[in-house]
Motif scaffolding. Structure first.
Motif, PDB file in Angstrom:
ATOM      1  N   THR A 109       0.849  -1.196   0.000  1.00 14.58           N
ATOM      2  CA  THR A 109       0.000   0.000   0.000  1.00 14.58           C
ATOM      3  C   THR A 109       0.883   1.245   0.000  1.00 14.58           C
ATOM      4  N   ASP A 146      -4.057   3.613   2.272  1.00 12.38           N
ATOM      5  CA  ASP A 146      -4.464   2.238   1.987  1.00 12.38           C
ATOM      6  C   ASP A 146      -4.589   1.899   0.514  1.00 12.38           C
ATOM      7  N   LEU A 148      -3.313   1.107  -3.346  1.00 14.37           N
ATOM      8  CA  LEU A 148      -2.138   0.486  -3.956  1.00 14.37           C
ATOM      9  C   LEU A 148      -1.618   1.439  -5.029  1.00 14.37           C
TER      10      LEU A 148
END
Ligand SMILES: Nc1ncnc2c1ncn2[C@@H]1O[C@H](COP(=O)(O)OP(=O)(O)OP(=O)(O)O)[C@@H](O)[C@H]1O
Ligand SMILES: [Mg+2]
Length: 376
Positions: A109, A146, A148
């Motif tokens: 992340t 959080d 990606l």
């Protein structure tokens, strides 16, 4: 007595390098038979934003990689904050790099990407969380922990890479063309963001680019490199106004570089005869030009004037092209078969521009011409 003791208490090595944050002394790097960096000397001041600017292959990345410790110089010395870092691996040099390809871990992340360096340094979890959040906020990505990397735009990914670099509070930030994968608008915006962030943090930075505008806009000083060496190291203003040679003048900013021969030279000014037109132009120089020398005259397009009459210090030619972009126009004037002058006209709507085919006179205002050594 006390004064002496306190003088000894100062770090000796830092004294020896005059307080520079980064010092390169006689750095050389060769790959096989090709020399990438040749006897390079450079001092970077604490808190300075210094740019290595030069054409592809001139040794910018190689130089940066040697500072970071990814490459070992064949000879010469690198000092960070006065300390010789020859023996130190990259992770112990207290530098952080931002690459052209954002180089994020795709499966981690954003939060874990940014916190990577702190986890390596075994910082407590709560501190990592706090510092990651602060770094993300500084780059305008608060709350993106959080996601990606694949769920972010290119510009956002580069901001994450920037956050990952600043979060470890390195002594030196290294940037290798971090903006060249982005489109123009974003590039222009991020230029300013990086510059402001660097000012705020006061972190010494070495920025690599082959984009002259980027270098002019962002830097405290620019080192113009060519073939593994630094041709000139100075402020953007001085590099632009007083380029050391024709290469620097041609690389930074728009320029007309007209060949001529110096017929008479004083300490700071000289007379240059243009090859075929028997025109003499008065030019400034930096003591690098002598009578009899072949020179180039630098005439910045914006410093030239279109004028009706052939006054002193003027050049006559035929208009071959007029490019009107609205707020600025460029008039291309042919002086001889192989010499063309570009004259920039600001606010063209207020003037009647000459038409192609017209013979006109271009006047060179006092101080606008600069004679440069042809410069190998
Ligand atoms: N690992 C390598 N092996 C062999 N030659 C290399 C290697 N790395 C760089 N070179 C050569 O060294 C010279 C300098 O390369 P460098 O990557 O430092 O240039 P650069 O100024 O960063 O160019 P660009 O603007 O294209 O990134 C080039 O001639 C290059 O081909
Ligand atoms: Mg490079």
């Amino acid at each position: 007595m006390t004064a002496r003791v306190s003088a000894f208490e100062r770090p000796v090595t830092r004294e020896a390098t005059g307080g520079y944050a980064v010092t390169l002394r006689g750095i050389r790097k060769q790959f096989g038979s090709s020399v990438a960096v040749e006897e390079l000397d450079l001092d970077v001041r604490p808190g300075e934003f210094l740019t290595l600017l030069g054409p592809s292959g001139c040794g910018k990345t190689t130089t940066l990689n040697m500072v970071a410790g990814f490459l070992t110089p064949d000879s010469g010395q690198i000092l960070l904050d006065g300390q010789d870092v020859h023996q130190l691996p990259p992770d112990r040099r207290d530098t952080a790099m931002v690459f052209q390809q954002y180089a994020l871990f795709p499966h981690l992340t954003v939060g874990r990407n940014v916190g990577y360096g702190l986890r390596m340094r075994k910082r407590p979890k709560a501190e990592i969380r706090e510092r990651v959040a602060e770094a993300l906020e500084r780059v305008g990505l608060a709350g993106h922990e959080d996601r990606l990397p694949g769920q972010l735009s290119g510009g956002q990914q580069q901001r994450v890479a920037l956050a990952r670099a600043i979060v470890v509070q390195p002594k030196v930030l290294l940037f290798d063309e971090p903006l060249s994968n982005l489109d123009l608008k974003l590039r222009e915006q991020l230029r300013l963001e990086i510059k402001h962030l660097q000012r705020e943090l006061g972190t010494t930075s070495i920025f690599v680019t082959h984009d002259q505008t980027e270098a002019l806009v962002m830097s405290d000083r620019i080192a113009v490199m060519r073939a593994g060496r630094i041709d000139q190291l100075d402020t953007p203003e001085t590099i632009y106004r007083e380029p050391a040679n024709a290469f620097v003048a041609g690389f930074v900013g728009q320029s007309n570089l007209i060949p001529g021969v110096c017929t008479e030279a004083g300490a700071v000014s000289c007379t240059v005869r243009l090859p075929t037109s028997n025109v003499d132009v008065h030019a400034r120089h930096s003591g690098t030009v002598a009578a009899g020398d072949a020179v180039r005259i630098l005439l910045r397009p914006e410093a030239l004037r279109l004028s009706g009459d052939s006054a002193a210090n003027s050049i006559t030619g035929k208009v071959v092209e007029v490019v009107n972009e609205g707020s600025i126009a460029t008039v291309v004037v042919e002086i001889t078969a192989d010499i063309r002058l570009r004259v920039a006209v600001s606010d063209p709507a207020a003037l009647s521009l000459p038409a192609p085919g017209h013979v006109i006179t271009v006047s060179v205002p006092p101080g606008a011409a600069r004679a440069l050594p042809t410069g190998k």
